[in-house]
Design an enzyme around this catalytic site. Structure first.
Site, mmCIF file in Angstrom:
data_model
loop_
_atom_site.group_PDB
_atom_site.id
_atom_site.type_symbol
_atom_site.label_atom_id
_atom_site.label_comp_id
_atom_site.label_asym_id
_atom_site.label_seq_id
_atom_site.Cartn_x
_atom_site.Cartn_y
_atom_site.Cartn_z
ATOM 1 N N ASP A 38 0.823 -1.213 0.000
ATOM 2 C CA ASP A 38 0.000 0.000 0.000
ATOM 3 C C ASP A 38 0.860 1.268 0.000
ATOM 4 O O ASP A 38 1.953 1.278 0.559
ATOM 5 C CB ASP A 38 -0.902 -0.028 1.240
ATOM 6 N N GLY A 39 0.325 2.312 -0.599
ATOM 7 C CA GLY A 39 0.987 3.627 -0.547
ATOM 8 C C GLY A 39 1.613 4.065 -1.859
ATOM 9 O O GLY A 39 2.275 5.107 -1.911
ATOM 10 N N ARG A 98 0.161 7.534 -3.007
ATOM 11 C CA ARG A 98 0.649 8.665 -2.213
ATOM 12 C C ARG A 98 2.124 8.951 -2.490
ATOM 13 O O ARG A 98 2.558 10.089 -2.542
ATOM 14 C CB ARG A 98 0.441 8.383 -0.713
ATOM 15 N N GLU A 141 -11.972 -4.792 -5.316
ATOM 16 C CA GLU A 141 -12.461 -3.406 -5.316
ATOM 17 C C GLU A 141 -11.622 -2.483 -6.211
ATOM 18 O O GLU A 141 -12.049 -1.372 -6.546
ATOM 19 C CB GLU A 141 -12.464 -2.826 -3.883
ATOM 20 N N ASN A 142 -10.416 -2.911 -6.551
ATOM 21 C CA ASN A 142 -9.513 -2.026 -7.316
ATOM 22 C C ASN A 142 -9.995 -1.722 -8.732
ATOM 23 O O ASN A 142 -9.502 -0.783 -9.367
ATOM 24 C CB ASN A 142 -8.085 -2.597 -7.361
ATOM 25 N N ARG A 189 1.648 -4.457 6.728
ATOM 26 C CA ARG A 189 0.984 -3.403 5.970
ATOM 27 C C ARG A 189 1.744 -2.090 6.144
ATOM 28 O O ARG A 189 1.744 -1.506 7.228
ATOM 29 C CB ARG A 189 -0.474 -3.220 6.413
ATOM 30 N N GLU A 223 0.010 -12.518 13.236
ATOM 31 C CA GLU A 223 0.544 -11.323 13.879
ATOM 32 C C GLU A 223 0.525 -10.204 12.832
ATOM 33 O O GLU A 223 0.744 -10.469 11.644
ATOM 34 C CB GLU A 223 2.001 -11.565 14.314
HETATM 35 C C1 FPP Z 1 -2.050 0.005 -3.357
HETATM 36 O O1 FPP Z 1 -1.508 1.309 -3.317
HETATM 37 C C2 FPP Z 1 -1.492 -0.732 -4.480
HETATM 38 C C3 FPP Z 1 -2.193 -1.306 -5.494
HETATM 39 C C4 FPP Z 1 -3.670 -1.260 -5.569
HETATM 40 C C5 FPP Z 1 -1.521 -1.955 -6.628
HETATM 41 C C6 FPP Z 1 -0.330 -2.814 -6.267
HETATM 42 C C7 FPP Z 1 0.377 -3.127 -7.484
HETATM 43 C C8 FPP Z 1 1.718 -3.174 -7.610
HETATM 44 C C9 FPP Z 1 2.659 -2.993 -6.481
HETATM 45 C C10 FPP Z 1 2.358 -3.356 -8.946
HETATM 46 C C11 FPP Z 1 2.175 -4.636 -9.671
HETATM 47 C C12 FPP Z 1 2.533 -5.864 -8.964
HETATM 48 C C13 FPP Z 1 3.104 -6.957 -9.543
HETATM 49 C C14 FPP Z 1 2.808 -8.265 -8.936
HETATM 50 C C15 FPP Z 1 3.999 -6.909 -10.708
HETATM 51 P P1 FPP Z 1 -2.495 2.542 -3.501
HETATM 52 O O2 FPP Z 1 -2.546 2.877 -4.943
HETATM 53 O O3 FPP Z 1 -3.815 2.236 -2.862
HETATM 54 O O4 FPP Z 1 -1.767 3.674 -2.718
HETATM 55 P P2 FPP Z 1 -2.458 4.909 -2.003
HETATM 56 O O5 FPP Z 1 -3.218 4.342 -0.831
HETATM 57 O O6 FPP Z 1 -1.295 5.726 -1.585
HETATM 58 O O7 FPP Z 1 -3.328 5.574 -3.012
#
Ligand code: FPP
Length: 244
Positions: free
Chosen positions: A21-22, A25, A68-69, A192, A211
């Site tokens: 996550d993140g 941001r 949800e994404n 996380r 944990e």
């Molecule tokens: C959450 O951060 C991240 C995601 C929804 C996407 C994760 C994807 C990757 C790390 C890249 C692809 C992975 C592979 C397996 C090649 P966010 O966008 O919700 O961050 P925010 O909360 O800061 O907006």
């Protein structure tokens, strides 16, 4: 990392789940479009996956895309899908190296809605890594914990409909055995980053006794040292599983 430089732990989790996550941001802080954060996040995913494998962690689950994404802007979803494509091609290119390291790749989640070319590459990656199981790398794509439990319950309901199972005979083990993670140990540790303290529908059933370790670091900035910190914290936890 060189074997001699690797940190040593008195106890390691068998299965670590990571909520990446993140990314958004991280990009915003730099005045960049969100997808740039995902590009960096994908680099961190490779780096931490490799480090965890070198440390001898048996099973890893990365939350890459939730059910949800899909609600995100189409260009952001498309950018994440492109990162999957790139990684899946790389898995094929690095087939020999991954085989030597004993890596098995599994995709967990609902496969409906995922572009067909990606589905084919996912199936190919699973096929070429299926014989190994030294490091199990689960990548959660179109994954939702509640949806996974519904899937498991539906599978058991089918058995009931066919008269092969009675409702009173349903056990926890049966529900576990019909999840996408069937046969794998439950996660011992969930990480996380990015200062959020939520499970966000990740491994709901499986993390009953996990944990948790949280950090304010945004995923693209997450390093091997941060992962080591999480493992050190885990080393200190007194896990009682409901006992005393
Ligand atoms: C959450 O951060 C991240 C995601 C929804 C996407 C994760 C994807 C990757 C790390 C890249 C692809 C992975 C592979 C397996 C090649 P966010 O966008 O919700 O961050 P925010 O909360 O800061 O907006």
């Amino acid at each position: 990392m060189d074997q001699a430089q690797l940190p040593v732990f008195s106890v390691l989790p068998q299965h670590v789940g990571i909520i990446m996550d993140g990314n958004g941001r991280w990009a915003k802080q730099r005045g960049l479009p969100r997808y740039k954060g995902h590009i960096e996040g994908a680099k961190t995913f490779r780096k931490i996956g490799e480090f965890a494998g070198d440390l001898g962690i048996h099973c890893l689950t990365f939350y890459a895309f939730s059910t949800e994404n899909w609600k995100r802007p189409p260009e952001e979803v498309a950018a994440i899908m492109d990162l999957f494509r790139e990684y899946l091609r790389e898995l094929d290119d690095r087939k020999a190296e991954n085989e030597e390291k004993g890596i098995k790749v599994n995709f967990i989640g609902d496969r409906t809605g995922i572009p067909r070319d990606i589905l084919a590459m996912m199936a190919h990656s699973e096929r070429i890594t299926r014989k190994k199981d030294h490091v199990i790398l689960n990548i959660a794509v179109n994954y939702g914990g509640r949806q996974e439990i519904v899937h498991s319950v539906r599978e058991l309901a089918k058995e009931i409909e066919k008269g092969r199972l009675k409702a009173k005979d349903i056990t926890e083990q049966m529900i576990s055995d019909h999840l996408y993670t069937a046969g794998l140990p439950d996660p011992d540790l969930i990480i996380r980053p990015s200062g959020e303290y939520r499970l966000s529908n990740f491994l709901l059933w499986q993390s009953a006794y996990a944990e948790f370790w949280y950090s304010d670091i945004l995923w693209p900035d997450f390093t091997e040292a941060d992962f080591t910190k999480a493992l050190r914290a885990f080393e200190q936890r007194n896990r009682r599983f409901g006992g005393v």
